[in-house]
Design a protein around this motif. Structure first.
Motif, PDB file in Angstrom:
ATOM      1  N   ARG A 324      24.448 -30.557 -10.403  1.00 40.28           N
ATOM      2  CA  ARG A 324      24.460 -31.891  -9.806  1.00 40.28           C
ATOM      3  C   ARG A 324      23.916 -32.966 -10.743  1.00 40.28           C
ATOM      4  O   ARG A 324      23.211 -32.689 -11.699  1.00 40.28           O
ATOM      5  CB  ARG A 324      23.612 -31.890  -8.526  1.00 40.28           C
ATOM      6  CG  ARG A 324      24.224 -31.081  -7.428  1.00 40.28           C
ATOM      7  CD  ARG A 324      23.333 -31.018  -6.217  1.00 40.28           C
ATOM      8  NE  ARG A 324      22.105 -30.275  -6.464  1.00 40.28           N
ATOM      9  CZ  ARG A 324      21.146 -30.121  -5.576  1.00 40.28           C
ATOM     10  NH1 ARG A 324      21.250 -30.674  -4.393  1.00 40.28           N
ATOM     11  NH2 ARG A 324      20.074 -29.407  -5.851  1.00 40.28           N
ATOM     12  N   THR A 345      11.794 -34.496  -0.363  1.00 41.80           N
ATOM     13  CA  THR A 345      12.325 -33.411  -1.180  1.00 41.80           C
ATOM     14  C   THR A 345      11.229 -32.428  -1.555  1.00 41.80           C
ATOM     15  O   THR A 345      10.039 -32.749  -1.517  1.00 41.80           O
ATOM     16  CB  THR A 345      12.976 -33.956  -2.474  1.00 41.80           C
ATOM     17  OG1 THR A 345      13.677 -32.901  -3.137  1.00 41.80           O
ATOM     18  CG2 THR A 345      11.960 -34.533  -3.439  1.00 41.80           C
ATOM     19  N   ASN A 346      11.663 -31.226  -1.923  1.00 37.88           N
ATOM     20  CA  ASN A 346      10.758 -30.246  -2.547  1.00 37.88           C
ATOM     21  C   ASN A 346      11.157 -30.038  -4.000  1.00 37.88           C
ATOM     22  O   ASN A 346      10.580 -29.204  -4.684  1.00 37.88           O
ATOM     23  CB  ASN A 346      10.854 -28.896  -1.827  1.00 37.88           C
ATOM     24  CG  ASN A 346      10.628 -29.028  -0.335  1.00 37.88           C
ATOM     25  OD1 ASN A 346       9.731 -29.739   0.089  1.00 37.88           O
ATOM     26  ND2 ASN A 346      11.448 -28.354   0.452  1.00 37.88           N
ATOM     27  N   LYS A 350      14.877 -33.428  -8.812  1.00 38.70           N
ATOM     28  CA  LYS A 350      15.508 -34.535  -8.095  1.00 38.70           C
ATOM     29  C   LYS A 350      14.667 -35.809  -8.223  1.00 38.70           C
ATOM     30  O   LYS A 350      15.208 -36.902  -8.368  1.00 38.70           O
ATOM     31  CB  LYS A 350      15.648 -34.139  -6.621  1.00 38.70           C
ATOM     32  CG  LYS A 350      16.748 -34.850  -5.892  1.00 38.70           C
ATOM     33  CD  LYS A 350      16.759 -34.467  -4.428  1.00 38.70           C
ATOM     34  CE  LYS A 350      17.766 -33.424  -4.075  1.00 38.70           C
ATOM     35  NZ  LYS A 350      17.831 -33.142  -2.628  1.00 38.70           N
TER      36      LYS A 350
HETATM   37  N1  LIG Z   1      25.957 -22.931  -5.400  1.00 40.06           N
HETATM   38  C1  LIG Z   1      25.311 -22.861  -4.241  1.00 40.06           C
HETATM   39  N2  LIG Z   1      25.036 -23.997  -3.597  1.00 40.06           N
HETATM   40  C2  LIG Z   1      24.382 -23.912  -2.430  1.00 40.06           C
HETATM   41  C3  LIG Z   1      23.980 -22.687  -1.859  1.00 40.06           C
HETATM   42  N3  LIG Z   1      23.351 -22.957  -0.689  1.00 40.06           N
HETATM   43  C4  LIG Z   1      23.362 -24.298  -0.549  1.00 40.06           C
HETATM   44  N4  LIG Z   1      23.971 -24.872  -1.582  1.00 40.06           N
HETATM   45  C5  LIG Z   1      24.168 -26.294  -1.883  1.00 40.06           C
HETATM   46  O1  LIG Z   1      22.926 -26.827  -2.276  1.00 40.06           O
HETATM   47  C6  LIG Z   1      22.921 -28.205  -1.959  1.00 40.06           C
HETATM   48  C7  LIG Z   1      21.675 -28.467  -1.114  1.00 40.06           C
HETATM   49  O2  LIG Z   1      20.717 -28.933  -1.856  1.00 40.06           O
HETATM   50  P1  LIG Z   1      19.753 -30.131  -1.294  1.00 40.06           P
HETATM   51  O3  LIG Z   1      19.730 -30.132   0.194  1.00 40.06           O
HETATM   52  O4  LIG Z   1      20.100 -31.393  -1.990  1.00 40.06           O
HETATM   53  O5  LIG Z   1      18.391 -29.610  -1.674  1.00 40.06           O
HETATM   54  P2  LIG Z   1      17.689 -29.372  -3.012  1.00 40.06           P
HETATM   55  O6  LIG Z   1      18.030 -30.281  -4.121  1.00 40.06           O
HETATM   56  O7  LIG Z   1      17.921 -27.936  -3.318  1.00 40.06           O
HETATM   57  O8  LIG Z   1      16.183 -29.622  -2.658  1.00 40.06           O
HETATM   58  P3  LIG Z   1      15.495 -30.412  -1.482  1.00 40.06           P
HETATM   59  O9  LIG Z   1      15.652 -31.871  -1.764  1.00 40.06           O
HETATM   60  O10 LIG Z   1      14.097 -29.975  -1.550  1.00 40.06           O
HETATM   61  O11 LIG Z   1      16.172 -29.977  -0.233  1.00 40.06           O
HETATM   62  C8  LIG Z   1      24.186 -28.509  -1.211  1.00 40.06           C
HETATM   63  O12 LIG Z   1      25.134 -29.073  -2.091  1.00 40.06           O
HETATM   64  C9  LIG Z   1      24.644 -27.135  -0.742  1.00 40.06           C
HETATM   65  O13 LIG Z   1      26.039 -27.051  -0.563  1.00 40.06           O
HETATM   66  C10 LIG Z   1      24.293 -21.493  -2.572  1.00 40.06           C
HETATM   67  O14 LIG Z   1      23.983 -20.400  -2.171  1.00 40.06           O
HETATM   68  N5  LIG Z   1      24.957 -21.639  -3.748  1.00 40.06           N
END
Ligand SMILES: Nc1nc2c(ncn2[C@@H]2O[C@H](COP(=O)(O)OP(=O)(O)OP(=O)(O)O)[C@@H](O)[C@H]2O)c(=O)[nH]1
Length: 407
Positions: A324, A345-346, A350
């Motif tokens: 991303r 966020t965690n 980001k």
């Molecule tokens: N490639 C992949 N993407 C995933 C998986 N599970 C969730 N996602 C994606 O991860 C993204 C979610 O990330 P965010 O909610 O932005 O969270 P983050 O950046 O990980 O961290 P936070 O801000 O703390 O929630 C979304 O685009 C989901 O589609 C997985 O198992 N594999």
């Protein structure tokens, strides 16, 4: 809704129904202040290993009922602490370490400062493009929601992809510069239809309410320009902001592999609290599957079922662990005239990425996104989501305390 243009009576946020539909727990929310507490992530130097557990936090019984309703089929992962979990003190800031009378209904922020190594944003420096993308809000509409809260959905175009990225705006004081800018030859009805109006629409309304620029100012106005007389929210705390990446599986088809749906709903709930006077913005980026797309994410799920964690699955498919970028989010926040935010966020990466190459936007506080089930406040439990969170903490440096995970 605070500062809303809606003029609707403000409801008691503690009585808002849950945003989150797939909530299997039988627990009824207590409506008490503690429902809004976050675990103590204070900078005071207390031993994170002795962090208040969800059991201590919620008195045990509600959690017990939540657990009974959603039993684990697999032992939870070992207690684990992210190295980035306890940010050291940021000079000149005070961390709320306990929920005071006024603070108890508010999400609890942790001061962060990405300009110093000890600022609570992890140690990695993301590589950012030197120039931010150009964005333009082309339409905005009021969305009354099923919870009673109201928001304005802003749809953006940009000069780097063809996707429809969105800003979900809570509160009436946050406006888009590019939306409000006058477009060559447009009528007042054009402005009403694309959402460039003040206050509310009503049958028979004919003017947008935005000041008409003088001819010379009008000539100078570009799609990115601002309308004279329109100002962003005055002073006060920065708005709550969530930068959310699209997750069809977690948000639409009730997947228990991740907590994306819950996070989206919880962000909206926090932003709609009557006590949140600063308003809120969810920047919803169409970067499904951490940027690899839905098809590739589904392949990754199959690889996960074959025994790989979420990072390994991406790598096996020859994708980065996280593909991303956040330049669009930075540009959209600037278009919404926000240069300081409180970020939900965690994810330490980001924080720095959203700030932009020259810290065009500054994250003043981080508000942790603790899974609701860890706090005994509903949510859901499943071995898949716990593996997903464990990998985020262990391999991606997410600032979550797995020690708080209820057993
Ligand atoms: N490639 C992949 N993407 C995933 C998986 N599970 C969730 N996602 C994606 O991860 C993204 C979610 O990330 P965010 O909610 O932005 O969270 P983050 O950046 O990980 O961290 P936070 O801000 O703390 O929630 C979304 O685009 C989901 O589609 C997985 O198992 N594999």
């Amino acid at each position: 809704m605070p500062g809303s243009e809606s003029g609707q009576p403000q409801s008691d946020g503690t009585r808002l129904p849950s945003f989150y539909s797939p909530r299997p727990s039988a627990r009824t929310p207590s409506h008490s202040d503690r429902d809004f507490e976050q675990p103590d992530f204070s900078l005071s130097g207390r031993n994170p290993a002795s962090s208040t557990t969800a059991e201590e936090h919620d008195g045990g019984s509600p959690l017990a009922s939540a657990r009974a309703a959603t039993p684990l089929t697999q032992p939870p992962p070992a207690s684990l602490l992210s190295p980035a979990f306890t940010p050291p003190a940021t000079p000149g800031t005070v961390t709320p370490s306990s929920a005071g009378a006024a603070g108890s209904l508010e999400p609890r922020g942790i001061p962060v400062d990405s300009s110093i190594p000890t600022g609570g944003c992890g140690s990695k420096q993301p590589r950012l493009l030197e120039t931010l993308p150009q964005v333009e809000c082309i339409v905005r509409a009021r969305i009354p929601t099923t919870t009673g809260a109201e928001m304005f959905l802003h749809l953006y175009t940009n000069n780097v992809d063809n996707k429809e990225h969105l800003a979900i705006v809570f509160g009436g004081n946050i406006r888009s510069k590019s939306l409000d800018a006058v477009r060559e030859g447009e009528t007042e009805m054009d402005r009403l239809v694309r959402g460039a109006y003040t206050g509310r629409l009503y049958p028979g309304r004919t003017t947008s309410g935005l000041s008409t620029p003088a001819p010379d100012a009008k000539a100078a106005a570009t799609s990115a320009g601002s309308v004279p007389g329109v100002h962003p929210a005055a002073g006060g705390a920065p708005p709550l902001v969530r930068i959310h990446s699209e997750c069809y599986t977690g948000e639409t088809v009730w997947s228990a592999r991740c907590d994306c749906g819950e996070q989206l709903d919880e962000a909206a709930r926090l932003m709609s609290l009557p006590s949140n006077q600063a308003g809120g913005i969810i920047i919803y980026l169409r970067q499904e599957g951490r940027g690899i797309g839905l098809g590739e994410k589904l392949k990754a799920y199959n690889l996960q079922d074959l025994g790989n964690d979420t990072v390994e699955a991406n790598l096996l498919l020859r994708h980065p662990a996280d593909a991303r970028s956040y330049g669009l989010a930075t540009a959209m926040l600037l278009d919404l005239e926000q240069s300081e935010v409180r970020l939900l966020t965690n994810n330490p990466d980001k924080i720095r990425a959203v700030e932009g190459p020259h810290r065009e936007v500054v994250v003043k506080e981080r508000v942790a996104m603790v899974p609701l089930s860890w706090k005994g406040r509903g949510g859901f439990r499943a071995p898949e989501v716990e593996g997903y969170l464990k990998t985020k903490i262990e391999k991606m440096g997410h600032m979550l305390d797995m020690a708080a995970l209820p057993r």
